[in-house]
Scaffold this motif. Structure first.
Motif, PDB file in Angstrom:
ATOM      1  N   UNK A 191     -13.108  -6.310   6.847  1.00 30.73           N
ATOM      2  CA  UNK A 191     -12.105  -5.881   5.808  1.00 30.73           C
ATOM      3  C   UNK A 191     -10.814  -6.433   6.118  1.00 30.73           C
ATOM      4  N   UNK A 192     -10.440  -6.542   7.278  1.00 28.46           N
ATOM      5  CA  UNK A 192      -9.173  -7.186   7.697  1.00 28.46           C
ATOM      6  C   UNK A 192      -9.017  -8.758   6.986  1.00 28.46           C
ATOM      7  N   UNK A 193      -9.995  -9.371   7.138  1.00 28.77           N
ATOM      8  CA  UNK A 193     -10.292 -10.770   6.697  1.00 28.77           C
ATOM      9  C   UNK A 193     -10.195 -10.871   5.237  1.00 28.77           C
ATOM     10  N   UNK A 194     -10.607  -9.831   4.369  1.00 27.15           N
ATOM     11  CA  UNK A 194     -10.603  -9.714   3.110  1.00 27.15           C
ATOM     12  C   UNK A 194      -9.252  -9.400   2.575  1.00 27.15           C
ATOM     13  N   UNK A 195      -8.628  -8.712   3.278  1.00 29.54           N
ATOM     14  CA  UNK A 195      -7.236  -8.378   2.853  1.00 29.54           C
ATOM     15  C   UNK A 195      -6.174  -9.474   2.581  1.00 29.54           C
ATOM     16  N   UNK A 196      -5.816  -9.239   1.212  1.00 27.69           N
ATOM     17  CA  UNK A 196      -4.823 -10.167   0.549  1.00 27.69           C
ATOM     18  C   UNK A 196      -3.481 -10.535   1.255  1.00 27.69           C
ATOM     19  N   UNK A 197      -3.146  -9.354   1.883  1.00 26.93           N
ATOM     20  CA  UNK A 197      -1.525  -9.650   2.652  1.00 26.93           C
ATOM     21  C   UNK A 197      -1.584  -8.770   3.737  1.00 26.93           C
ATOM     22  N   UNK A 198      -0.642  -8.834   4.408  1.00 27.47           N
ATOM     23  CA  UNK A 198      -0.097  -8.033   5.875  1.00 27.47           C
ATOM     24  C   UNK A 198      -0.177  -6.671   5.409  1.00 27.47           C
ATOM     25  N   UNK A 199       0.393  -6.241   4.421  1.00 28.92           N
ATOM     26  CA  UNK A 199       0.391  -4.723   4.195  1.00 28.92           C
ATOM     27  C   UNK A 199      -0.806  -4.202   3.824  1.00 28.92           C
ATOM     28  N   UNK A 200      -1.568  -5.004   2.852  1.00 24.63           N
ATOM     29  CA  UNK A 200      -3.082  -4.482   2.996  1.00 24.63           C
ATOM     30  C   UNK A 200      -3.860  -4.619   4.301  1.00 24.63           C
ATOM     31  N   UNK A 245       6.698   1.866  11.534  1.00 25.20           N
ATOM     32  CA  UNK A 245       8.194   2.073  12.257  1.00 25.20           C
ATOM     33  C   UNK A 245       9.165   1.023  12.410  1.00 25.20           C
ATOM     34  N   UNK A 246       8.362  -0.246  12.808  1.00 23.74           N
ATOM     35  CA  UNK A 246       9.204  -1.340  12.917  1.00 23.74           C
ATOM     36  C   UNK A 246       9.259  -2.556  11.845  1.00 23.74           C
ATOM     37  N   UNK A 247       7.895  -2.829  11.148  1.00 21.31           N
ATOM     38  CA  UNK A 247       7.902  -3.694  10.493  1.00 21.31           C
ATOM     39  C   UNK A 247       7.687  -5.209  11.172  1.00 21.31           C
ATOM     40  N   UNK A 248       7.307  -4.818  12.399  1.00 21.12           N
ATOM     41  CA  UNK A 248       7.426  -5.960  13.351  1.00 21.12           C
ATOM     42  C   UNK A 248       5.995  -6.431  14.039  1.00 21.12           C
ATOM     43  N   UNK A 249       5.745  -7.675  13.703  1.00 25.36           N
ATOM     44  CA  UNK A 249       4.444  -7.908  14.132  1.00 25.36           C
ATOM     45  C   UNK A 249       4.211  -8.177  15.700  1.00 25.36           C
ATOM     46  N   UNK A 250       5.217  -8.218  16.193  1.00 25.08           N
ATOM     47  CA  UNK A 250       5.202  -8.459  17.698  1.00 25.08           C
ATOM     48  C   UNK A 250       5.252  -7.221  18.416  1.00 25.08           C
ATOM     49  N   UNK A 251       5.653  -6.098  17.694  1.00 25.33           N
ATOM     50  CA  UNK A 251       5.534  -4.637  18.179  1.00 25.33           C
ATOM     51  C   UNK A 251       4.335  -4.219  18.029  1.00 25.33           C
ATOM     52  N   UNK A 252       3.569  -4.644  17.026  1.00 22.99           N
ATOM     53  CA  UNK A 252       1.976  -4.450  16.975  1.00 22.99           C
ATOM     54  C   UNK A 252       1.105  -4.935  17.894  1.00 22.99           C
ATOM     55  N   UNK A 253       1.521  -6.178  18.223  1.00 23.51           N
ATOM     56  CA  UNK A 253       0.848  -6.856  19.560  1.00 23.51           C
ATOM     57  C   UNK A 253       1.021  -5.959  20.690  1.00 23.51           C
ATOM     58  N   UNK A 254       2.166  -5.579  20.997  1.00 21.32           N
ATOM     59  CA  UNK A 254       2.643  -4.904  21.980  1.00 21.32           C
ATOM     60  C   UNK A 254       1.817  -3.524  21.983  1.00 21.32           C
ATOM     61  N   UNK A 255       1.523  -2.855  21.143  1.00 25.44           N
ATOM     62  CA  UNK A 255       0.641  -1.642  20.915  1.00 25.44           C
ATOM     63  C   UNK A 255      -0.796  -2.005  21.291  1.00 25.44           C
ATOM     64  N   UNK A 256      -1.254  -3.070  20.636  1.00 21.64           N
ATOM     65  CA  UNK A 256      -2.469  -3.499  21.216  1.00 21.64           C
ATOM     66  C   UNK A 256      -2.748  -4.071  22.639  1.00 21.64           C
ATOM     67  N   UNK A 289      13.117  -9.974  24.744  1.00 22.27           N
ATOM     68  CA  UNK A 289      12.695  -8.944  25.859  1.00 22.27           C
ATOM     69  C   UNK A 289      12.357  -7.349  25.303  1.00 22.27           C
ATOM     70  N   UNK A 290      12.457  -7.254  24.245  1.00 25.79           N
ATOM     71  CA  UNK A 290      12.045  -6.204  23.270  1.00 25.79           C
ATOM     72  C   UNK A 290      10.388  -6.139  23.205  1.00 25.79           C
ATOM     73  N   UNK A 291       9.867  -7.384  23.734  1.00 20.54           N
ATOM     74  CA  UNK A 291       8.297  -7.413  23.258  1.00 20.54           C
ATOM     75  C   UNK A 291       7.567  -7.459  24.675  1.00 20.54           C
TER      76      UNK A 291
END
Lengths: 115, 361
Positions: free
Chosen positions: B31-40, B59-70, B126-128
């Protein structure tokens, strides 16, 4: 409660079930003991042996079932915690382990039936 | 089969098998692969076990913060499995978690190096960094704000990395950069890992050793390709990078490969010696220029990753009461999180589904 403590608690619950089953064996114990003593006092050692065999069949069945249920139940709890929908399937395996004590019970009844 | 093994692994391995089953049924990656955008794509993960990643995006709209959660999820996964085990098995899992701590330490030292030695601004980067406790009591903020190399060493005094870090001086770093230190930290981790594996019970030791030696062989092969072929490093320098275990490091083939002139080395021949089948895959011919070499290196890395995946999946069908299942689960979990990370990045940069699918191993 830590997870290891939880796991131990689950295992202990199943072991307790096994002990309960074993305790139920003591229901038979007085009559078996009386029969055995009576038979022994009469010098009828064959009867004593039969009663002893019946007690062994039931006792070992109960202990084995308890041990098996402890292990299968612990694994079942682990799987069910992630996928609750497989609870009914997991119970089948617990029931299979439970079958051991039933076999022991039937065997002991069959032995006592020969008396 | 030892009854202890059943008691020790019965619960956790059933739990992990159930998790692996869920992972395989999950349609998140598709489903992630089928998504047409980051928001989707974020919408897709909102209803999955990755919902915390979606929350980070909200919360942040930041891709690297998402990676930090992963990364945080991966750390939690190790800690969860270690909690359910005990004795040497739990020690091994904690030691595996130590690799994440070492990687985090390397990232922190790289930032410190950029800031202090190169005088570059690092505040935004350093935030990441992951700043919570992973395993050892390390104050990550104090470490990154250290004013000198001595202070860096002092920040690590309660960690197992202090001696390794203290063995390097600021002059060493100025001359050779961080690469030798990073290699030494990795080597230290592998040495301790091998010692840790020896303390396991026989069945676990056999499984863990076979998987560990596989990892070491694959790592050594990658070193031979990446540094011996792509970076044209001389034989002695490459040999110092190889870990002294497994089949690859001490083989005559590796020796012969390294004896060749750096520009004449053929990575295919050495890889085919251990994992035949690389030649069956279409490759970009004899590399011409940097781009072709990069593609070739990536292709070889991809091939080795596929071999590793096949071996870990085979492990799932073996003895269910060993540490092997936990190791396979770690591999599958990491593989899935890497895919999520790669797809989110792909969607962020606007790549097409087919392209992203092509780079996923």
């Amino acid at each position: 409660m830590t997870n290891i403590a939880f796991r131990r608690k689950v295992s202990m619950t199943f072991v307790a079930t096994a002990l309960l089953l074993l305790a139920s064996g003591f229901i038979f114990a007085p009559s078996a003991y009386a029969a055995t003593t009576e038979a022994a006092s009469r010098g009828d050692y064959n009867l004593a042996l039969v009663c002893f065999s019946a007690a062994l069949a039931f006792g070992f069945g109960a202990v084995a079932a308890g041990s098996a249920i402890g292990k299968v139940g612990s694994a079942a709890m682990g799987a069910i915690s992630e996928r609750p929908e497989i609870a009914s399937q997991a119970l089948i395996f617990i029931a299979l382990a439970e079958g051991l004590v039933v076999f022991g019970f039937i065997t002991s009844l069959m032995i006592l039936g020969k008396v | 089969m030892s009854s202890d093994r059943v008691s020790l692994y019965g619960f956790i391995n059933a739990k992990l098998r159930a998790k692996i089953g869920l992972m395989r049924q999950s349609k998140v990656i598709e489903n992630l692969l089928h998504a047409s955008s980051l928001v989707e794509a974020v919408g897709v993960i909102r209803d999955s076990k990755y919902h915390a990643v979606a929350d980070a995006y909200d919360r942040t709209g930041d891709l690297q913060q998402m990676e930090l959660v992963l990364l945080g999820m991966e750390i939690s996964m190790y800690k969860e499995v270690a909690r359910y085990l005990e004795g040497s098995s739990a020690d091994l899992i904690n030691h595996l978690l130590g690799k994440i701590e070492i990687d985090n330490l390397k990232n922190t030292l790289r930032l410190w190096y950029s800031s202090i030695m190169r005088q570059r601004p690092i505040r935004h980067r350093s935030e990441y960094l992951f700043k919570d406790t992973i395993l050892s009591p390390i104050d990550w903020t104090a470490l990154i704000n250290a004013t000198s190399w001595e202070v860096v060493g002092a920040s690590l005094k309660d960690s197992p990395y202090h001696d390794t870090v203290a063995a390097f001086t600021e002059q060493d770093l100025q001359q050779s950069g961080l690469f030798p230190l990073e290699t030494e930290l990795d080597r230290m981790w592998y040495v301790h890992l091998m010692e840790c594996v020896k303390t396991l019970k026989k069945a676990d030791e056999d499984v863990a050793t076979s998987m560990l030696l596989l990892e070491i062989d694959l790592r050594n092969l990658m070193m031979l390709v990446r540094y011996g072929w792509y970076h044209h490093m001389d034989a002695e320098a490459v040999k110092r990078l190889l870990l002294p275990w497994g089949k690859v490091a001490s083989s005559q083939e590796s020796e012969a490969y390294l004896r060749q002139n750096a520009s004449e080395r053929d990575p295919h021949s050495i890889i085919n010696r251990y994992y035949p089948g690389l030649e069956d895959q279409q490759h970009s011919g004899s590399a011409h220029g940097d781009e072709a070499s990069v593609l070739e290196t990536l292709k070889i890395e991809g091939y080795l990753a596929e071999r590793r995946k096949a071996i870990y999946q085979r492990m799932l069908a073996q003895d269910p009461f060993t540490i092997g299942l936990s190791l396979s689960y770690f591999f599958l979990f990491k593989e899935e999180t890497s895919m999520v990370k790669a797809i989110l990045n792909g969607k962020y940069y606007g790549y097409e589904e087919a392209y992203i699918r092509g780079v996923l191993v």
